[in-house]
Each structure stands twice: as C-alpha cells, then as structure tokens.
Scaffold this active site. Structure first.
Site, PDB file in Angstrom:
ATOM      1  N   LYS A 104       0.823  -1.189   0.000  1.00  0.00           N
ATOM      2  CA  LYS A 104       0.000   0.000   0.000  1.00  0.00           C
ATOM      3  C   LYS A 104       0.868   1.254   0.000  1.00  0.00           C
ATOM      4  CE  LYS A 104      -2.108  -2.539   2.859  1.00  0.00           C
ATOM      5  NZ  LYS A 104      -2.916  -3.198   3.864  1.00  0.00           N
TER       6      LYS A 104
HETATM    7  N1  GLU Z   1      -4.026  -5.664   8.743  1.00  0.00           N
HETATM    8  C1  GLU Z   1      -2.893  -6.377   8.212  1.00  0.00           C
HETATM    9  C2  GLU Z   1      -2.474  -5.772   6.885  1.00  0.00           C
HETATM   10  O1  GLU Z   1      -3.273  -5.136   6.208  1.00  0.00           O
HETATM   11  C3  GLU Z   1      -3.179  -7.836   7.955  1.00  0.00           C
HETATM   12  C4  GLU Z   1      -3.418  -8.590   9.188  1.00  0.00           C
HETATM   13  C5  GLU Z   1      -3.569 -10.089   9.019  1.00  0.00           C
HETATM   14  O2  GLU Z   1      -4.048 -10.562   7.978  1.00  0.00           O
HETATM   15  O3  GLU Z   1      -3.224 -10.764   9.979  1.00  0.00           O
HETATM   16  O4  GLU Z   1      -1.330  -5.957   6.513  1.00  0.00           O
END
Ligand code: GLU
Length: 307
Positions: free
Chosen positions: A235
């Site tokens: 991102k």
């Molecule tokens: N929120 C995390 C991210 O967008 C991913 C968390 C997970 O899948 O354990 O990288």
C-alpha cells in the site's frame, strides 16, 4: 453417540485502511475467500484501523466498496478494531497481572545500541512524562514451530530473532500483534490466510495466543506478487489500486497469481458467474509454495501475471 464438535472453517480478510485496495490485497482477499468457500466455511472482513497516524480518511469505506464490486462480501458484520479497545485492554491487563507483560521505557535508539532486539530494559531512566510501551515477556529459548498449509514447516526463535513483543505502543496505540490475536480468537477464526509478508509475525502471534490461553488457528501464507520493478506491491509503495469499475480482469489476474488454471474462468462474463466458476474449479494444491510469484505488469490498466 454425538460426534465430537469440530469447529467449522472460519476465515477472514483483515485490511488496514492505510491506502486503496491494491492488487496484493485483492490476492489475499480472493485467496482467503476461495479457501473458505472450498471448505464450505464462513468468510469475514475485519477493518484493522488501529493506527490513526497511518490511516487515510475514507479508505476503509472505499476498501469495503471495492471488495463488494469484486463480489467479496463479509458473511457477518464487519468488525472495526478502532471500536475494540476494551477487549485489548482486558487482554493486556490479564497478561500484566500474570507477570507475562511489563512496562518498558526503552526508546528505539536505546535498543539500536544493543542490536535492536529487546531482551531486558536498557533505558537509563524512566522518561519523564512519557508513557511506557507494554511488552510481552518472551522467555529465552522460545522457539515456535508450526506447519503452514502453503509454505510447510516453519520455525523461529522468537527470543533471539524478535525479542519482547510490543503489545501497546508508547504513543498509546494498540499494537497489531495484540489486536489480531484477540480478534481472531473472539471471531472464532480457524484458518488465517494472508500474504507471506506476515509469515514472520506468526510465531509471535502463536506465543501470544499461548500466553492468553487462546487456540492457535491454522495458517496459510500466500506468495507475494512482485511489481514490475521486482519489489513487493504494498500500500505504501504507491502500488496501483485495483479498479472497482473493472473487476473481471483483476480477478482473473489474481486467479493466475494463485496458480490456478487460466482456462477455468474462460467466458465467465460477470462477477457472480466468475466467482461461482472459481469456487468450483479452485484447487488449493496449485498455490505456489514459493515466497513470491511472477511479476505483475500493467497493460491498458490491467494487471498481467507472467507465465
Ligand atoms: N491488517 C494487516 C495488513 O493489512 C493484515 C493482518 C492479518 O491478515 O493478519 O497488513
């Protein structure tokens, strides 16, 4: 005789709203959805909005709308981590009361001087007016091994390679490691499917599950797709967002990146048709067990996965 209760499959996709949904996130969303559907399980979406300084206004809503345009809808209400501070606080208090967590005033530069890994506090004094971080105490010799469904046997000496894990940051925000463990357990997640960039967070999450007396789910880490420059699509890398107006080419490219037979989706001219076909034709055994897969290139705004 009643059969022993086996928890049915519950998977999830847990994006952080730090940008638009890009091709790497679509791969994790579609891959976790396919594995859940293949097991006739439930698939959930959780918004991991824990880190306001890194979040982009409106991104969570846009990510959810883009997922809908791709036909990927949470089977249950979407959970938002920003609303769950009480749960994280309760878990932290349990760990503190059991002596499994401790306040720590060490700064990044204190730790840099000792190799960057926290094994004991090295800050000379408690910093006036500055709240401490809270860390999980990781005992010497905490070697965690687990079997990843895609990547096979994994092992990490968490004490040596990671050190004492931050659970609440000095700036007061909850750490991802604590929130993810509390939420996965509370949502009854049996199978975590996500990108391989999180493979090395898994052993510390397993240690934390053990400290909190929570079950350990199964893990499957999908290969990362490399961008044209050979770097991971992420991102923050200004990776190109997927276009919610044109879901079919992106879903086809994600299908290819998951190692699936390209012809299997030929002729599916709408999202519902493509997803129905994908559910039937999906073969988990075809997902590459390598850390990365073929380069993604762009052609007329579409992602292309190299053969
Ligand atoms: N929120 C995390 C991210 O967008 C991913 C968390 C997970 O899948 O354990 O990288």
């Amino acid at each position: 005789m009643p059969s022993p209760s086996v928890p049915s499959y519950r998977g999830r996709f847990a994006p952080s709203p730090t940008g638009e949904l890009h091709f790497g996130s679509l791969l994790a969303a579609f891959g976790s959805w396919l594995l859940a559907r293949h097991a006739r399980g439930t698939w959930l979406v959780r918004v991991e909005d824990l880190d306001p300084p890194r979040e982009i206004a409106g991104a969570a809503q846009r990510q959810l709308r883009t997922l809908s345009a791709f036909g990927l809808e949470s089977d249950e209400a979407v959970l938002r981590q920003s609303e769950r501070g009480d749960r994280y606080r309760a878990a932290l208090e349990r760990l503190l009361a059991q002596g499994l967590a401790f306040p720590c005033h060490c700064s990044r530069s204190d730790l840099a001087a000792v190799g960057g890994i926290h094994r004991r506090c090295v800050s000379a004094s408690e910093r006036l007016g500055r709240a401490p971080a809270i860390r999980l105490r990781v005992a010497d010799g905490s070697v965690v091994t687990f079997q990843d469904r895609i990547r096979g046997a994994q092992s990490q000496d968490v004490a040596r390679e990671v050190g004492d894990v931050v659970l609440r940051r000095a700036d007061g925000y909850w750490a991802y490691q604590l929130a993810v463990v509390v939420d996965d357990a509370e949502q009854g997640i049996t199978d975590i499917v996500r990108g391989a960039d999180l493979l090395d967070s898994t052993p510390r999450q397993i240690l934390l599950q053990r400290a909190l007396g929570l079950p350990t789910p199964r893990y499957a880490h999908l290969p990362l797709v490399l961008g044209r420059d050979g770097r991971k699509l992420s991102k923050s890398d200004a990776a190109l967002p997927v276009d919610p107006q044109r879901p079919l080419p992106a879903l086809r490219a994600a299908w290819r990146a998951l190692g699936q037979a390209p012809d299997a989706l030929a002729g599916a001219a709408s999202v519902p048709l493509l997803l129905t076909r994908a559910q039937t034709e999906f073969d988990p055994g075809r997902i590459a067990s390598t850390p990365t897969v073929a380069l993604a290139a762009m052609h007329n705004g579409d992602f292309i996965i190299a053969d």
